[in-house]
Design an enzyme around this catalytic site. Sequence first.
Site, PDB file in Angstrom:
ATOM      1  N   SER A 144      -6.371  -4.245 -38.017  1.00  0.00           N
ATOM      2  CA  SER A 144      -5.660  -2.966 -38.051  1.00  0.00           C
ATOM      3  C   SER A 144      -4.645  -2.922 -39.186  1.00  0.00           C
ATOM      4  CB  SER A 144      -4.937  -2.772 -36.716  1.00  0.00           C
ATOM      5  OG  SER A 144      -4.004  -1.741 -36.800  1.00  0.00           O
ATOM      6  N   ALA A 145      -4.415  -1.747 -39.707  1.00  0.00           N
ATOM      7  CA  ALA A 145      -3.403  -1.552 -40.750  1.00  0.00           C
ATOM      8  C   ALA A 145      -2.015  -1.920 -40.234  1.00  0.00           C
ATOM      9  CB  ALA A 145      -3.405  -0.085 -41.182  1.00  0.00           C
ATOM     10  N   TYR A 168       1.509  -5.457 -30.834  1.00  0.00           N
ATOM     11  CA  TYR A 168       0.068  -5.211 -31.050  1.00  0.00           C
ATOM     12  C   TYR A 168      -0.342  -5.705 -32.431  1.00  0.00           C
ATOM     13  CZ  TYR A 168      -4.061  -2.772 -32.585  1.00  0.00           C
ATOM     14  OH  TYR A 168      -5.288  -2.489 -33.114  1.00  0.00           O
ATOM     15  N   LYS A 172      -3.066  -8.877 -33.693  1.00  0.00           N
ATOM     16  CA  LYS A 172      -4.176  -8.750 -34.645  1.00  0.00           C
ATOM     17  C   LYS A 172      -4.002  -9.748 -35.794  1.00  0.00           C
ATOM     18  CE  LYS A 172      -6.754  -5.588 -32.794  1.00  0.00           C
ATOM     19  NZ  LYS A 172      -8.170  -5.863 -32.424  1.00  0.00           N
ATOM     20  N   ASN A 223      -3.069   8.570 -28.662  1.00  0.00           N
ATOM     21  CA  ASN A 223      -3.237   8.925 -30.078  1.00  0.00           C
ATOM     22  C   ASN A 223      -3.175  10.442 -30.262  1.00  0.00           C
ATOM     23  OD1 ASN A 223      -5.301   6.243 -29.887  1.00  0.00           O
ATOM     24  ND2 ASN A 223      -3.795   6.297 -31.523  1.00  0.00           N
TER      25      ASN A 223
HETATM   26  C1  WQD Z   1      -0.230   9.032 -35.336  1.00  0.00           C
HETATM   27  C2  WQD Z   1       1.080   9.718 -35.654  1.00  0.00           C
HETATM   28  C3  WQD Z   1       2.829   9.248 -34.093  1.00  0.00           C
HETATM   29  C4  WQD Z   1       1.194  11.300 -30.635  1.00  0.00           C
HETATM   30  C5  WQD Z   1      -2.991   4.200 -33.635  1.00  0.00           C
HETATM   31  C6  WQD Z   1      -2.818   2.971 -32.871  1.00  0.00           C
HETATM   32  C7  WQD Z   1      -3.026   1.814 -33.791  1.00  0.00           C
HETATM   33  C8  WQD Z   1      -4.352   1.956 -34.463  1.00  0.00           C
HETATM   34  C9  WQD Z   1      -4.581   3.300 -35.099  1.00  0.00           C
HETATM   35  C10 WQD Z   1      -5.903   0.472 -33.530  1.00  0.00           C
HETATM   36  C11 WQD Z   1       2.269   8.800 -35.429  1.00  0.00           C
HETATM   37  C12 WQD Z   1       2.484  10.729 -34.087  1.00  0.00           C
HETATM   38  C13 WQD Z   1       1.347  10.776 -31.904  1.00  0.00           C
HETATM   39  C14 WQD Z   1       2.064  12.337 -30.193  1.00  0.00           C
HETATM   40  C15 WQD Z   1       3.172  12.284 -32.305  1.00  0.00           C
HETATM   41  N1  WQD Z   1      -5.351   1.716 -33.502  1.00  0.00           N
HETATM   42  N2  WQD Z   1       2.314  11.261 -32.722  1.00  0.00           N
HETATM   43  N3  WQD Z   1       3.019  12.782 -31.055  1.00  0.00           N
HETATM   44  O1  WQD Z   1       0.108   5.018 -34.037  1.00  0.00           O
HETATM   45  O2  WQD Z   1      -0.838   5.610 -36.322  1.00  0.00           O
HETATM   46  O3  WQD Z   1      -2.117   4.215 -34.723  1.00  0.00           O
HETATM   47  O4  WQD Z   1      -4.300   4.289 -34.115  1.00  0.00           O
HETATM   48  O5  WQD Z   1      -5.850  -0.321 -34.434  1.00  0.00           O
HETATM   49  O6  WQD Z   1      -2.984   0.654 -33.027  1.00  0.00           O
HETATM   50  O7  WQD Z   1      -1.518   2.982 -32.389  1.00  0.00           O
HETATM   51  O8  WQD Z   1      -1.847   6.641 -34.305  1.00  0.00           O
HETATM   52  O9  WQD Z   1      -2.411   8.765 -33.241  1.00  0.00           O
HETATM   53  O10 WQD Z   1      -0.831   7.193 -32.032  1.00  0.00           O
HETATM   54  O11 WQD Z   1      -0.059   8.405 -34.059  1.00  0.00           O
HETATM   55  O12 WQD Z   1       4.059  12.706 -33.063  1.00  0.00           O
HETATM   56  O13 WQD Z   1       1.987  12.865 -29.039  1.00  0.00           O
HETATM   57  O14 WQD Z   1       1.241  10.816 -34.739  1.00  0.00           O
HETATM   58  O15 WQD Z   1       4.237   9.077 -34.022  1.00  0.00           O
HETATM   59  O16 WQD Z   1       3.227   9.087 -36.420  1.00  0.00           O
HETATM   60  P1  WQD Z   1      -1.054   5.378 -34.883  1.00  0.00           P
HETATM   61  P2  WQD Z   1      -1.304   7.769 -33.313  1.00  0.00           P
END
Ligand code: WQD
Length: 378
Positions: A144-145, A168, A172, A223
């Site tokens: 993961s990034a 998390y 990884k 997400n």
């Molecule tokens: C994206 C942006 C939130 C929900 C996730 C996993 C990570 C990886 C990739 C596995 C962020 C914002 C979100 C909401 C918001 N998966 N948000 N309100 O965190 O970049 O990564 O997917 O490897 O482990 O965590 O993705 O979709 O959760 O969030 O403002 O109700 O949307 O703060 O900036 P994330 P995300």
Amino acid sequence: ANGHSNELKRVVVTGGLGYIGSHVVVSLLLTGQYQPIVIDNCHNSYPEALNRCAEIARDELGPDAPQPILHNVDLRDAEAVEGVFSEYDSVGGIWAVIHLAALKAVGESGEIPLSYYRVNVGGSISLFESMAKHNVQNLVFSSSATVYGVPEVIPIPETTHIDAASCYGRTKAMVEDIIRDLCKIPKKDGQSSLRAVSVRYFNPAGAHPSGKLGEEPRGKPGNLLPLLAQMAIGREKSALKIFGTDFPTPDGTCVRDYLHIMDLAYGHVLSLNALAVPPTQKNIFSNCDAETGSFRAFNLGKGKGMSVLNMIDAMRKATGYDYKYEIVGRRRGDVPDLTADPSLAEKELGFVANKNLEEMCRDLWNFQTRHPNGYGSP
Ligand code: WQD
């Protein structure tokens, strides 16, 4: 073990019922070269996902298309994992493993770290022990990034310092270190060691274009994209919250590199292709030495950053739904910008994530409208 069943190569896909896993399984099936063997405990997924994969394969390849196999097994149960591998010994064994099974919510990982270490690290060790015992030498690892933490340089190359900012992300990074050590085990004469490709995902979005397969986590999605889709279909009633608009980004909300799930899934097929190149030919491990071991890491992203507000706007256009949101505090573990430099994967794997934002939102909405209640609905 040569891993072949009649002419199909057997590939174990852990977490193969999940969002990424099921789209990887369908991509493997559609090549007509692989027999996917899914190991999944259904903790955050539904067996129905595999029926959909099988259906898509038959739609595209005809009635005798390869069909996936499911073992409802928890990676924490080392004995059960060993049982799966042993089952295939007498019929040619397993050719490769694509290891996706993990707990994966950045915020949650800070609340229950031991569960994250037990599943993501402990579960990987059970899996790798069985791979070693059954001489399975090809591994694609779902990384993961988030291993990069707050990177110094954007877009992010693979040479960026690993410094995860969440439990998390640390799990990884730790599993990557374990895999590096396994790839560096000194070889006895003639024995070839583990060869591994670690694929560092950015943010997958969208669904299979047929609308039969998509993102169906158990419970409320953490997400952003699946949440926006469920809100637009009326399945998620809670108010949309934006976690912080005070980040050092163009519009103050976090920037992420969203790529279409089918592009991401195909990146796994390309990784298997790279592992299939015989050592006698130039391959992605040609420049590896005893110090680095036969381990390579690649970013899978588009190289295009999009903010939370950009994504809400894109989904408003795709669904016609007028999202209302409230701005609240930052979510634990969120970093301002994770945008990939995807050039290494393009150069060495031939990976290009060329589906655009409109296609991601269109395919996500198509899935959500065809199955308003997810996999539970007929
Ligand atoms: C994206 C942006 C939130 C929900 C996730 C996993 C990570 C990886 C990739 C596995 C962020 C914002 C979100 C909401 C918001 N998966 N948000 N309100 O965190 O970049 O990564 O997917 O490897 O482990 O965590 O993705 O979709 O959760 O969030 O403002 O109700 O949307 O703060 O900036 P994330 P995300």
